[in-house]
Every structure is written in structure tokens, then in C-alpha cells.
Design a protein around this motif. Structure first.
Motif, PDB file in Angstrom:
ATOM      1  N   ALA A 260      -0.179   4.919  -4.220  1.00  0.00           N
ATOM      2  CA  ALA A 260       0.427   4.238  -3.067  1.00  0.00           C
ATOM      3  C   ALA A 260       1.704   3.538  -3.490  1.00  0.00           C
ATOM      4  CB  ALA A 260      -0.549   3.227  -2.470  1.00  0.00           C
ATOM      5  N   GLU A 261       2.660   3.533  -2.573  1.00  0.00           N
ATOM      6  CA  GLU A 261       3.927   2.844  -2.812  1.00  0.00           C
ATOM      7  C   GLU A 261       3.757   1.345  -2.572  1.00  0.00           C
ATOM      8  OE1 GLU A 261       8.540   3.391  -1.347  1.00  0.00           O
ATOM      9  OE2 GLU A 261       6.955   3.385   0.184  1.00  0.00           O
ATOM     10  N   LEU A 262       4.279   0.534  -3.507  1.00  0.00           N
ATOM     11  CA  LEU A 262       4.323  -0.907  -3.299  1.00  0.00           C
ATOM     12  C   LEU A 262       5.451  -1.517  -4.111  1.00  0.00           C
ATOM     13  CD1 LEU A 262       1.433  -2.803  -5.150  1.00  0.00           C
ATOM     14  CD2 LEU A 262       2.212  -0.523  -5.790  1.00  0.00           C
ATOM     15  N   PHE A 263       5.711  -2.783  -3.843  1.00  0.00           N
ATOM     16  CA  PHE A 263       6.843  -3.486  -4.455  1.00  0.00           C
ATOM     17  C   PHE A 263       6.354  -4.806  -5.045  1.00  0.00           C
ATOM     18  CE2 PHE A 263       8.235  -0.854  -0.966  1.00  0.00           C
ATOM     19  CZ  PHE A 263       9.333  -0.174  -1.474  1.00  0.00           C
ATOM     20  N   TYR A 264       6.968  -5.191  -6.163  1.00  0.00           N
ATOM     21  CA  TYR A 264       6.653  -6.469  -6.809  1.00  0.00           C
ATOM     22  C   TYR A 264       7.927  -7.289  -6.998  1.00  0.00           C
ATOM     23  CZ  TYR A 264       1.976  -4.782  -8.143  1.00  0.00           C
ATOM     24  OH  TYR A 264       0.680  -4.318  -8.134  1.00  0.00           O
ATOM     25  N   ARG A 265       7.780  -8.605  -6.937  1.00  0.00           N
ATOM     26  CA  ARG A 265       8.898  -9.501  -7.224  1.00  0.00           C
ATOM     27  C   ARG A 265       8.345 -10.842  -7.723  1.00  0.00           C
ATOM     28  NH1 ARG A 265      11.076 -11.546  -1.205  1.00  0.00           N
ATOM     29  NH2 ARG A 265       9.243 -12.840  -0.723  1.00  0.00           N
ATOM     30  N   HIS A 266       9.239 -11.687  -8.225  1.00  0.00           N
ATOM     31  CA  HIS A 266       8.921 -13.065  -8.630  1.00  0.00           C
ATOM     32  C   HIS A 266       7.714 -13.106  -9.570  1.00  0.00           C
ATOM     33  CE1 HIS A 266      10.831 -14.379  -4.512  1.00  0.00           C
ATOM     34  NE2 HIS A 266      11.687 -13.749  -5.320  1.00  0.00           N
ATOM     35  N   ILE A 267       7.746 -12.265 -10.596  1.00  0.00           N
ATOM     36  CA  ILE A 267       6.654 -12.225 -11.577  1.00  0.00           C
ATOM     37  C   ILE A 267       6.943 -13.258 -12.654  1.00  0.00           C
ATOM     38  CG2 ILE A 267       5.324 -10.753 -13.131  1.00  0.00           C
ATOM     39  CD1 ILE A 267       6.521  -8.329 -11.628  1.00  0.00           C
TER      40      ILE A 267
END
Length: 282
Positions: A260-267
Motif C-alpha cells: 500500500a502507498e503511504l507517506f511519512y514525515r516529522h520522524i
């Protein structure tokens, strides 16, 4: 300055320092620099057919990403990590971590692939990752999984020998749900409870909106938190190795690609010397 006045001034300084709120913001360390995947490795397992069966059995391998499964892309004025989901695998921190608070944000994309096509979008935050690449389903290292899946974010899975004791109640013949007042049960590949425990409650935002995950790990205990709500507390994190139960309290961090496509930020991550008591006392 007279000695008495000097002593009074010093005491006032001590009092001011003692009662000044302690800011933890300075102690956050970003794991994503907002530009590229520096500090991370990539690992991709064997190509799979639409039924989830390996086509060749040969992994694509370490830091080899011909389909650009893992990229950095712009999103509303900032760069974020995009995981396409087209292959099973993960980005993996080069460093190990223990006794920490990890925080990140994720949101779902629109694409899904293979056996996951048209089903719940699926990924995972794998922590205390150790051992060989591809130990779990040919794609992931041994680890504890903070499940990221539509409707199930916060669940626990033990990957390739990961184990934990979790207070839980029996929901059905095969399912157990976390309950802080429940019976402390072992979740592992060999226990009758299996290696999966369902989180308590639901806090995930609608698909396409950002969600904040907080993972607290200290000693052999960990806490899964979704959008500020405790989903589960795990005790006695450990691993099964050649029939022996060994500690599993530190390791690398993996972010899964699982169809599945997903996005991550602010790790970001920071060291902690204890777990927040208010999260354990529910």
C-alpha cells in the motif's frame, strides 16, 4: 557584592532554575532530514505475484530499489517520504536505538498492489529490529511491530521471533484484545495466543489525513500511542532464538512497504530515562 547578598543572589538563581519548566524540544533528533534518505538503508524482498507467492525467491536486496519504492517527494510545501508499497520491504535506520520516545506522522495514499489490492492498506513500524534481513516473509528483520493498517493501527505483531507479554482478553477462538486489566498473556509464534494482539479502541484519522504515532520504549516495556491515545502496553519484550527466550530491548527501526502507498514525515526520536506514568496507569 557583600557575601550575604551574593549568597542570596545564588539561592535565587537556584530557585529560578529549579522551577523553570524543562523543555524537551531541544532533545529531539530528526531521523528524516527533509531532503533524502540519509541515515536509512532500504531492503526489498523477492518479487511477489498477485497471490503473494515469490516469483523467483531471490530478494531485490539491500540498497537496491529499481522501482523507486522508497522516495522523497513534495507534499503541500514540504518534503515527505513516499513508500509506494509495490514491493515488500522496508527502510531501516542505520543506527540502533534503546530507551527512547519515537514520534512520526503518516497518511495513506491511494495505491495498493498484489494480494493487498483493494483491501485494507497495510504497513508497519517495526522496532527493536535485529538479525538478518528478510527473516520475516523474506522482507523484514526480526522485530516488534507497531501495526499500521487501516482500522488496526496500534495492533501488535511479533515478527520472525519477536515476543511480548500483553494483558488481554479473549475476543474469539483466535483473537485477543488488549485490556490493561486483563490477564497477562504471552504472544509469540509458538503460544496458543499466536503472535498478534488487537489494540484497544480506535484513534486513527480518516484515510488521507495525517496521523501521529508515538512509540515509547524503556527497558523491556513499550507503549503504542495513536493520535494521543494509548492503544497498548507491552511487557517483557523478548525474542526466541534456537528455543531460548532472549531480551529484545534495542535495535534498528523499520518502516514497512507492504502493498500500500503511504507517506511519512516529522520522524524524530529522543532518549528517555523512564516511561510516562500517565500512559501506563489507564
Amino acid at each position: 557584592m557583600r557575601p550575604v547578598k551574593l549568597i542570596i543572589a545564588l539561592l535565587l538563581c537556584v530557585i529560578v532554575i529549579a522551577f523553570t519548566p524543562f523543555s524537551t524540544k531541544e532533545h529531539w533528533k530528526p531521523l528524516f532530514n527533509g531532503k533524502d534518505l540519509s541515515g536509512w538503508d532500504t531492503y526489498i524482498g523477492p518479487d511477489l505475484d498477485d497471490n503473494g507467492k515469490p516469483i523467483t525467491g531471490t530478494p531485490v536486496g539491500l540498497n537496491n530499489d529499481p522501482r523507486q519504492v522508497f522516495t522523497v517527494v513534495p507534499d503541500n510545501g514540504e518534503n515527505v517520504i513516499r513508500i509506494s508499497g509495490q514491493n515488500w520491504g522496508a527502510i531501516i535506520t542505520k543506527n540502533e536505538y534503546e530507551n527512547y520516545h519515537l514520534q512520526l506522522q503518516f497518511k495513506w495514499g491511494s495505491l495498493s498492489w498484489g494480494q493487498k489490492k483493494g483491501k485494507k492498506k497495510d504497513s508497519g513500524l517495526l522496532y527493536h529490529s535485529v538479525g538478518k534481513y528478510g527473516a520475516d516473509y523474506g522482507a523484514w528483520m526480526r522485530a516488534q511491530e507497531f501495526q499500521i493498517e487501516e482500522g488496526n493501527t496500534g495492533d501488535y505483531w511479533g515478527c520472525a521471533g519477536g515476543e511480548a507479554d500483553i494483558p488481554a482478553d479473549k475476543k474469539s477462538e483466535t483473537d485477543y484484545i488488549y485490556d490493561p486489566r486483563g490477564t497477562l498473556l504471552r504472544f509469540s509464534q509458538t503460544s496458543k495466543q499466536s503472535r498478534h494482539c488487537i489494540k484497544q479502541g480506535d484513534a486513527e484519522n480518516p484515510s488521507g489525513q495525517w496521523n501521529t504515532l508515538d512509540l515509547y520504549c524503556h527497558g523491556d516495556t513499550s507503549i503504542h500511542v495513536v493520535n494521543g491515545k494509548v492503544m497498548m502496553v507491552l511487557y517483557h519484550n523478548q525474542q526466541s532464538e534456537n528455543g531460548q527466550d532472549l531480551p529484545l530491548t534495542k535495535g534498528r527501526i523499520q518502516l514497512q512497504s507492504e502493498g500500500a502507498e503511504l507517506f511519512y514525515r516529522h520522524i524524530q526520536i529522543r532518549a528517555i530515562d523512564h516511561l510516562p506514568l500517565e500512559l501506563i496507569k489507564q
